[in-house]
Scaffold this motif. Structure first.
Motif, short mmCIF file in Angstrom:
data_model
loop_
_atom_site.label_atom_id
_atom_site.label_comp_id
_atom_site.label_asym_id
_atom_site.label_seq_id
_atom_site.Cartn_x
_atom_site.Cartn_y
_atom_site.Cartn_z
N CYS A 13 -22.39 -31.99 16.27
CA CYS A 13 -22.31 -32.82 17.47
C CYS A 13 -23.56 -33.70 17.60
CB CYS A 13 -22.18 -31.96 18.72
SG CYS A 13 -20.59 -31.15 18.84
N SER A 44 -24.63 -29.14 29.55
CA SER A 44 -23.22 -29.04 29.19
C SER A 44 -22.33 -29.72 30.24
CB SER A 44 -22.91 -27.56 29.03
OG SER A 44 -21.62 -27.27 29.40
N LEU A 47 -22.78 -33.59 30.14
CA LEU A 47 -22.10 -34.18 28.99
C LEU A 47 -20.65 -34.44 29.33
CD1 LEU A 47 -23.33 -32.24 25.84
CD2 LEU A 47 -23.29 -34.70 26.13
N SER B 32 -23.70 -40.86 24.41
CA SER B 32 -22.82 -39.70 24.65
C SER B 32 -21.56 -40.12 25.38
CB SER B 32 -23.53 -38.64 25.49
OG SER B 32 -24.73 -38.25 24.88
N GLN B 34 -19.85 -42.59 24.81
CA GLN B 34 -18.90 -43.19 23.86
C GLN B 34 -18.26 -42.16 22.94
OE1 GLN B 34 -18.68 -46.37 24.54
NE2 GLN B 34 -20.52 -46.38 25.79
N LEU B 35 -18.70 -40.90 23.02
CA LEU B 35 -18.13 -39.88 22.12
C LEU B 35 -16.70 -39.54 22.54
CD1 LEU B 35 -21.16 -37.39 21.82
CD2 LEU B 35 -20.52 -39.19 20.23
N ASP B 36 -15.92 -39.07 21.57
CA ASP B 36 -14.54 -38.65 21.86
C ASP B 36 -14.52 -37.48 22.83
OD1 ASP B 36 -13.73 -40.40 20.01
OD2 ASP B 36 -13.35 -38.94 18.43
N ASP B 37 -13.43 -37.37 23.56
CA ASP B 37 -13.29 -36.26 24.49
C ASP B 37 -13.41 -34.90 23.81
OD1 ASP B 37 -13.07 -37.94 26.57
OD2 ASP B 37 -10.89 -37.79 26.79
N LEU B 39 -14.96 -34.17 21.05
CA LEU B 39 -16.32 -33.93 20.59
C LEU B 39 -17.19 -33.50 21.76
CD1 LEU B 39 -17.65 -34.24 17.76
CD2 LEU B 39 -18.82 -36.19 18.72
N ILE B 40 -16.99 -34.13 22.91
CA ILE B 40 -17.76 -33.78 24.09
C ILE B 40 -17.46 -32.33 24.49
CG2 ILE B 40 -17.81 -34.15 26.60
CD1 ILE B 40 -19.57 -36.11 25.36
N LEU B 42 -16.48 -29.93 22.49
CA LEU B 42 -17.10 -29.07 21.49
C LEU B 42 -18.62 -29.00 21.70
CD1 LEU B 42 -16.61 -27.49 18.78
CD2 LEU B 42 -17.27 -29.57 17.62
N PHE B 43 -19.21 -30.17 22.00
CA PHE B 43 -20.65 -30.28 22.22
C PHE B 43 -21.06 -29.37 23.38
CE2 PHE B 43 -24.07 -33.92 22.09
CZ PHE B 43 -25.06 -32.97 22.03
N SER B 44 -20.37 -29.54 24.49
CA SER B 44 -20.68 -28.80 25.71
C SER B 44 -20.49 -27.29 25.51
CB SER B 44 -19.78 -29.36 26.81
OG SER B 44 -19.47 -28.38 27.74
#
Lengths: 199, 199
Positions: A13, A44, A47, B32, B34-37, B39-40, B42-44
């Motif tokens: 990520c 989190s 984001l 952030s 602009q990131l895909d939903d 990915l966000i 997963l990131f979170s």
């Protein structure tokens, strides 16, 4: 063996962010493990929040959590002047100067036929609409001094030729604190041409 | 006016990471958005995950999501050799070489009396315990060549003097691809001293 799945995912990520390579992503992921629980919760949540809560102002396209951004809904500001910028972050930069009290209009790009960006792809139409409807007196073009920036400025000023509105462009010249010998000749030329009498 | 609260929070969170200053945090927060939903999400999730799911292996203190890390629970590996490293990330570096098939022991620091880090503050006792109980034949000290690294290596080797175990230290010398004129004299001296016959 590699990092456990969760860490690996976090590294991936971070790698998706601009300017973050593999090594840095790894360092950031490991550092994230050391953050406080509350900070991780906020991180989190924010984001997800920037994707779900943040919208564009329905007037100027600035970032906002409401229908209208804080600037457009502030009645203390001068709604007769609009400063046209490329991106939302430019708004923050101008706000930091503390000297501008008008409103903004975020184009969300610049005209660039080579990249397939035409006038209708950025928020120019809504700007022209605003100028007519809101009885705006001055439009300040604050776009970057590149071919795209100049093209966009020119396009907007042509479109506004017949409107009863003053069109201005921010000054190009020598930045404060700059070392004269490192200023490129184009900038020096501009600074010379735009000289003004010392009052 | 500043960024909306959610963006501001995200900027503050990024700023808490090592090497990320105000400008970079701002850029990352805007990127952030602009990131895909997915990915966000997963990131979170991974951010929370690294705090809640990641534990230390109960044998070697490597990072793991289970009780035992993937290396300690891998019966195909040589459990007679232990490579002693400072941090979990060093494990990954050695694994990337693809040539080591033994186990590891993560100290989680180096002895540094000036910083208040004493032998009992890092995982040395558990290493000594392991060596006695698991009938380990070789201990490879793979700590960095600093005063702290050398002190820690010396301390561990002293402690193991009476045990029936071979103690080795990774080689210091000239890194591959290095330009000889940029190698510091201490390293050159070491490389000279540790020379070996060409077979």
């Amino acid at each position: 063996m590699n990092y456990p799945k969760t860490i690996q995912n976090l590294i991936e990520c971070y790698k998706k962010l601009p300017g973050i390579g593999g090594k840095t992503a790894e360092r950031l992921a490991l550092a994230s493990m050391q953050l406080d629980d509350e900070l991780i919760a906020l991180f989190s949540e924010s984001l997800v929040g920037v994707k779900t809560k943040i919208k564009r102002c329905n007037t100027c396209y600035n970032l906002t959590e409401e229908e209208k951004c804080m600037i457009c809904s502030d009645q203390a500001r001068n709604h007769d002047i609009v400063c046209v910028v490329e991106e939302p972050r430019n708004v923050i930069s101008f706000e930091k100067t503390g000297t501008y009290h008008g409103t903004y209009h975020v184009l969300d790009g610049l005209i660039s036929p080579l990249d397939g960006v035409n006038p209708e792809d950025i928020h120019i139409d809504s700007l022209l609409d605003r100028i007519k409807k809101e009885n705006i007196k001055e439009v300040i073009l604050a776009l970057k001094p590149s071919i795209e920036g100049e093209t966009t400025s020119l396009y907007i000023s042509k479109k506004l030729e017949k409107e009863n509105v003053i069109i201005t462009k921010i000054a190009h010249g020598i930045p404060l604190g700059a070392d004269m010998e490192y200023i490129d000749s184009l900038t020096l030329g501009m600074a010379l041409e735009d000289r003004k009498p010392i009052s």
